[in-house]
Scaffold this motif. Structure first.
Motif, PDB file in Angstrom:
ATOM      1  N   ALA B 153       0.834  -1.203   0.000  1.00 53.42           N
ATOM      2  CA  ALA B 153       0.000   0.000   0.000  1.00 53.42           C
ATOM      3  C   ALA B 153       0.867   1.250   0.000  1.00 53.42           C
ATOM      4  N   LEU B 158       0.131   5.632  -0.791  1.00 53.34           N
ATOM      5  CA  LEU B 158      -0.840   6.008   0.246  1.00 53.34           C
ATOM      6  C   LEU B 158      -0.096   6.562   1.462  1.00 53.34           C
ATOM      7  N   TRP B 161      -1.803   7.468   7.289  1.00 50.47           N
ATOM      8  CA  TRP B 161      -3.171   7.398   7.796  1.00 50.47           C
ATOM      9  C   TRP B 161      -4.077   6.660   6.823  1.00 50.47           C
ATOM     10  N   GLN B 162      -3.831   6.876   5.527  1.00 55.07           N
ATOM     11  CA  GLN B 162      -4.639   6.149   4.540  1.00 55.07           C
ATOM     12  C   GLN B 162      -4.414   4.647   4.657  1.00 55.07           C
ATOM     13  N   TRP B 165      -6.454   3.540   7.676  1.00 55.07           N
ATOM     14  CA  TRP B 165      -7.911   3.532   7.545  1.00 55.07           C
ATOM     15  C   TRP B 165      -8.399   2.600   6.448  1.00 55.07           C
ATOM     16  N   ARG B 166      -7.694   2.612   5.296  1.00 52.65           N
ATOM     17  CA  ARG B 166      -8.187   1.881   4.136  1.00 52.65           C
ATOM     18  C   ARG B 166      -7.771   0.417   4.145  1.00 52.65           C
ATOM     19  N   ILE B 167      -6.553   0.149   4.647  1.00 51.64           N
ATOM     20  CA  ILE B 167      -6.020  -1.208   4.520  1.00 51.64           C
ATOM     21  C   ILE B 167      -5.992  -1.928   5.874  1.00 51.64           C
ATOM     22  N   ARG B 168      -5.272  -1.304   6.809  1.00 51.39           N
ATOM     23  CA  ARG B 168      -4.953  -2.038   8.022  1.00 51.39           C
ATOM     24  C   ARG B 168      -6.189  -2.297   8.885  1.00 51.39           C
ATOM     25  N   PRO B 170      -9.559  -2.205   8.178  1.00 52.78           N
ATOM     26  CA  PRO B 170     -10.576  -3.125   7.661  1.00 52.78           C
ATOM     27  C   PRO B 170     -10.153  -4.590   7.728  1.00 52.78           C
TER      28      PRO B 170
END
Lengths: 235, 253, 302
Positions: B153, B158, B161-162, B165-168, B170
């Protein structure tokens, strides 16, 4: 804030020290009882006979899902009523403290049984075969070969649960125990009843539990670090 | 009082006299009692405790050295924050819930001059209690995410923070779900301690009914245990189902 | 890491407590903190409502009858609140907030309730933490026991198991009473509620349960256990440790306490007090306590 009058004063400090001793006593007794029960239930759950296996599952399912405080209330208030209804006699005097120990152990042992079982599962199956080859009976293999290793694997989880068990002794506050047999929060409540000063004795009780829990946690983490190393060597 | 009335009272709580209505907070919260209050407090403890847990978990230094708070590069700051968060978590975890509840009811005023209604204090103490334990679960969940995915990622451009929020989060969330639900069951069971400070949840409701039915207190407590057990057992079944489903998916991947 | 954390927590708590002790020393009285320093009288005047802490587990003082709050304390509280209007000069709304034996004092200190009526005995140890109005009631303590095992007197309980209510003043009082008479100390058990202790007597788990006579008698009667001849329970004769009940108010708030004292006095002079007293302790009540036995009338004059 007046620790000198409400904690370090003549009768009160003695009460609190006694409370600390009772807390430790409860912790030691329930730890021993629930380890014993936990191992017994875990062996039942690993048994080949379906009846015993089911019994073990039921035991865990029942006591893991019961909250400890209402369970203790039931044991100390409901049981005497039931006993009286059945036999017409009151429960023998002095049954409260053993009932408290029993209630706490029932709760903790259900968790311990699960932890021990998953520890046993984690022991490589070759260990069973190795024991068998040496001509040991299955029971001996379980007790002398598997459990020692399972214990080492499960030690962190076991330790956490036993520390939790020690903290559960504070539930005795709500139970009708002899005032001398009350643990440290109960003693704090006694002081509060007479003086209306909750803050100081309560902070003292919190400090006692904090010290106990953190130092036990330290011991457990040290032990499990050592155990981990030995487990890795075995593999 | 018939059996059905008893059961109804245990589920919904003891009726609230009109003179006891506190104008400071919503009426429906005050009328709640019994099992529903226990469940509501559990729910609120996740609502407020969840964010707290996330913050605490992020503050603590994890094994990948990927703490997200503090100035990157200045290791000292991160260490200090992680250290503080650890102190908070370990400190609260070492105090029994019984003492936490009593402290919540007697200390805020003496120490801070805070004055709060009982239900607010109950929710506050359970939020902290829950948050502290949840943070451990979240921390484990976050560190269970494979670093390869995170590196991938990051190479895609990214930001930190992205990635979180987006990867880790979820990915971690799915793995954490059974443990979080287990924690919910624990909190639900622990709300019984509130009986000591007369918050009208299930156990205290039994005590209120007992005033007119002392000879049936044993039966009443048995009923209470049965209610706790049914809810907790239903939760446990759900947890093991989720766990099994999760394992199956992991094996499939 | 753990040990450093412990040290940190203890250190921080210590420093914090130290600072707070200082601020308490400077603040006026026990109920200082960062709370409202205005008199409670001004707060009540401004808000137009008075928040009354009231017990809800002890008949006949304050208990729940389904969705109604009834009892001697509750009636006195309502009467005092209605008198309050003339001193404050506006309509006052009454809000009851249930208190337990534990919170009846701490909530007065914090200002969570403006006054607390929870059959609270005026004792010296308690006066260190809150103030009381002039007395509005009285009672003495006795021991409730199982009549089926025969009649008993107080001295029969020497060395026996006696239950007490948690956070009541009973422990100190019964010990002082037994020590003064040279009887063997009873073994004490703490109960969460009066009714739990009373039921334990009925079930034979303890030999007796002690608290204010009127509370144990009425709570047992309300629960369907007849007390006295023809019943299964009885209370020992002459009460030990008679004491007065006072309305608990914040320490060093004399403007507020004075007004409450005036209200109580008005209740006396208007005869309303006697009416309320007759309702709960009159000859036809569960637990009669003749008013004539007590010199309560002249507590505030002119």
């Amino acid at each position: 804030m007046d620790f000198r009058h409400y904690v370090f004063a003549d009768p009160y400090f003695g009460w609190l020290l006694r409370g600390v001793a009772v807390t430790l006593l409860i912790a030691v007794l329930t730890t021993a009882a629930s380890l014993l029960l936990g191992f017994m239930v875990a062996s039942r759950r690993l048994s080949r006979q379906p009846f015993w296996r089911t019994a073990g599952v039921v035991y865990v399912a029942v006591f893991r899902n019961l909250p400890p405080l209402p369970l203790l209330l039931f044991l100390l208030f409901g049981l005497p009523q039931a006993f009286r209804a059945a036999t017409g006699m009151p429960l023998p005097a002095g049954a409260e403290f053993p009932l408290l120990i029993a209630g706490l152990s029932l709760n903790t042992s259900a968790y311990l049984a699960e932890t021990i079982r998953s520890g046993v599962r984690a022991v490589p199956t070759e260990q069973w075969d190795a024991g068998r080859v040496l001509g040991l009976r299955p029971r001996t293999v379980l007790l002398c070969v598997i459990y020692p290793q399972a214990l080492r694997i499960a030690l962190p989880a076991l330790g956490t649960r036993l520390i939790h068990n020690m903290k559960n002794s504070s539930l005795a506050l709500a139970l009708p125990l002899p005032v001398g047999c009350m643990e440290v929060v109960g003693q704090a409540g006694r002081i509060a009843g007479q003086t209306f000063a909750w803050t100081e004795p309560l902070l003292f009780a919190a400090a006692v539990y904090m010290t106990l829990a953190l130092s036990l946690g330290f011991v457990v983490s040290r032990l499990s670090r050592g155990a981990q190393r030995r487990v890795e060597v075995l593999r | 009082m018939s059996f059905m009335e008893m059961l109804h009272t245990l589920l919904w709580g003891y009726p609230l006299p009109s003179e006891m209505v506190d104008p400071r907070y919503p009426l429906f919260l005050q009328q709640l009692g019994g099992l529903w209050l226990a469940l509501t407090i559990t729910g609120f403890s996740f609502l407020f405790g969840g964010p707290l847990a996330l913050v605490l978990a992020l503050c603590r230094y994890d094994r990948h050295g990927a703490s997200l708070v503090g100035q990157p590069g200045t290791k000292l700051d991160r260490r200090a924050i992680s250290f503080l968060a650890t102190a908070v978590v370990e400190g609260f975890q070492s105090i029994p819930i019984m003492i936490l509840v009593l402290m919540a009811f007697y200390l805020p005023f003496r120490l801070l001059g805070l004055r709060l209604p009982a239900i607010v204090m109950a929710v506050a103490v359970f939020s902290i209690y829950n948050g502290v334990y949840l943070s451990g679960i979240i921390r484990l969940g976050l560190s269970a995410v494979e670093t390869g995915w995170l590196d991938a990622a990051r190479t895609l451009g990214l930001s930190t923070w992205q990635v979180l929020w987006r990867i880790r989060l979820p990915i971690a969330m799915r793995a954490m779900l059974p443990a979080v639900l287990g924690q919910a069951i624990t909190v639900f069971k622990d709300t019984s301690v509130l009986a000591v400070v007369a918050v009208g949840e299930l156990t205290y409701t039994a005590r209120q009914v007992q005033v007119s039915q002392p000879a049936n207190y044993g039966l009443l407590l048995l009923l209470v245990l049965l209610i706790y057990w049914s809810v907790a057992a239903a939760g446990s079944v759900l947890v093991s189902r989720l766990d099994a489903a999760w394992r199956k998916r992991l094996a499939g991947q | 890491m753990r040990w450093l954390a412990v040290a940190l927590i203890f250190g921080a708590t210590g420093i914090f407590v130290g600072i707070k002790i200082d601020s308490f020393r400077k603040g006026p009285g026990a109920g200082a903190g960062g709370a409202d320093q205005r008199s409670t009288l001004d707060i009540v005047k401004e808000e137009g409502r008075v928040i009354i802490g009231i017990g809800q587990e002890a008949a006949p003082f304050g208990y729940r009858d389904k969705d109604e709050l009834v009892g001697f304390d509750a009636d006195i509280a309502r009467a005092v609140a209605s008198r309050l209007e003339s001193y404050v000069g506006r309509k006052i709304e009454v809000v009851f907030r249930p208190v337990t034996d534990e919170t009846r004092i701490s909530w007065v200190q914090s200002g969570e309730v403006h006054l607390s009526l929870c059959h609270t005995n005026i004792t010296r140890k308690r006066l260190a933490n809150i103030d009381f109005t002039v007395p509005y009631g009285w009672d003495g303590k006795g021991v409730l026991y199982d009549l089926r095992k025969g009649r008993r007197n107080l001295d029969d309980f020497a060395g026996k198991v006696i239950g007490i209510k948690r956070s009541s003043s009973s422990e100190g009082e019964i010990k002082a009473c037994f020590a003064a008479r040279g009887w063997a100390m009873p073994e004490l058990r703490q109960f969460d509620s009066h009714i739990a202790g009373i039921q334990a007597v009925v079930d034979g788990q303890i030999d007796g349960f002690t608290d204010d006579d009127s509370i144990i008698i009425c709570t047992a009667m309300k629960a369907g256990h007849k007390v006295g001849p023809g019943g299964i329970l009885a209370v020992t004769g002459t009460p030990y440790s008679p004491a007065y009940f006072g309305i608990g108010v914040r320490k060093n708030d004399s403007a507020w306490r004075d007004v409450l004292n005036y209200c109580l006095h008005d209740l006396w002079s208007s005869g309303e007090y006697k009416k309320i007293h007759a309702k709960w302790f009159g000859p036809d009540s569960i637990c009669p306590m003749p008013l004539e036995d007590h010199q309560m009338e002249p507590f505030v004059k002119g």
